[in-house]
Write an enzyme that holds these catalytic residues in place. Structure first.
Site, PDB file in Angstrom:
ATOM      1  N   GLN A   1       0.847  -1.197   0.000  1.00 48.34           N
ATOM      2  CA  GLN A   1       0.000   0.000   0.000  1.00 48.34           C
ATOM      3  C   GLN A   1       0.879   1.243   0.000  1.00 48.34           C
ATOM      4  OE1 GLN A   1      -1.915  -1.546   3.799  1.00 48.34           O
ATOM      5  NE2 GLN A   1      -3.693  -0.607   2.869  1.00 48.34           N
TER       6      GLN A   1
ATOM      7  N   HIS B   1      -0.882   1.414  -4.683  1.00 48.39           N
ATOM      8  CA  HIS B   1      -1.232   2.829  -4.507  1.00 48.39           C
ATOM      9  C   HIS B   1      -0.251   3.735  -5.260  1.00 48.39           C
ATOM     10  CE1 HIS B   1      -3.743   2.047  -0.586  1.00 48.39           C
ATOM     11  NE2 HIS B   1      -4.379   1.685  -1.682  1.00 48.39           N
TER      12      HIS B   1
END
Ligand code: ZN
Length: 253
Positions: A104, A122
């Site tokens: 992430q 991300h």
């Protein structure tokens, strides 16, 4: 379970599984000096709402505000270095035990540490691109223009606005998230969750796809009850201990 028993149990699980994948979050990078913006107490985001300063909506409606306020965080993160935990995971991959890693984090520290099979779901801070002609630029180009107060930074070819290659609040998830999700769903026997509180969706759905879980995180997560091993310690030390346990066992068998 005592710490050393947990490490031994986790190492045995890793050695006994063929499809081991990792999922990492902000806690992975706190030891590299990047604050976990969502952790209670440390939350910079408790004072400055990221939705207001670094969301896709602000980027498109008020790019100057985005680059004046939200962007500073990205410029700072881009300078960090990997910590021993990042190197331990890269080693686990090199040894053949780790098949892939979903993160992430946008800091790119797994890549800097040498991780090969990785999905940065991300985005990352190595590049940015022009919203008009899609020409790509090194991230430093954006940083330099912002430092020179060119707000927003623009494309040298067409003067379109540049944006970083990160997934902002309000952006859709990139194609590679769905690719990672499919591979995890079909091949993941064991997921090693590191430094994620598993509350940010849709990434927090991924552990559901894994048959077994090992969770290393300072705070409790909604998946702890499902995990075979839960270790609530700092990631860097745990990963070093875990990978040397896997390696030592591999040498003695
Ligand atoms: Zn352009």
């Amino acid at each position: 379970m005592k710490y050393h028993d947990s490490i031994a149990r986790a190492a045995a699980l890793i050695r006994g599984s063929t499809g081991v994948y990792a999922l990492t979050g902000a806690g992975m990078s706190t030891e590299s000096g990047i604050p976990d913006f969502r952790s209670p107490g440390t939350g910079l985001w408790e004072k400055v709402d990221p939705i207001k300063t670094s969301s896709a909506e602000v980027l498109y409606s008020n790019p100057r505000l985005f680059y004046e306020t939200g962007f500073a965080r990205f410029a700072c993160i881009a300078q960090a270095d990997p910590n021993p935990g990042h190197f331990a995971l890269a080693r686990l991959e090199k040894l053949g035990f780790l098949k892939g890693l979903v993160t992430q984090n946008i800091d790119g520290l797994h890549v800097k540490a040498g991780q090969k099979k990785i999905w940065e779901v991300h985005g990352h801070l190595r590049t940015g691109y022009c919203l008009s002609c899609h020409r790509r630029y090194p991230f430093q180009e954006l940083v330099q223009q912002v430092e020179l107060k060119r707000l927003p930074p623009v494309c040298r070819s067409c003067s379109g606005m540049l944006r970083p290659d990160v997934v902002l609040f309000g952006d859709p998830m990139p194609e590679l998230f769905f690719e990672a999700s499919n591979i995890i769903g079909s091949k993941c026997e064991l997921m090693l969750v590191v430094g994620s509180s598993l509350v940010i969706y849709p990434v927090a759905d991924l552990p559901r796809l894994a048959r077994r879980l090992i969770i290393i995180n300072l705070q409790p997560t909604p998946y702890d009850h499902r995990a075979e091993v839960v270790i609530r310690e700092k990631c860097g030390v745990v990963l070093q201990d875990l990978v040397s346990a896997v390696e030592t066992a591999a040498e003695t068998t």
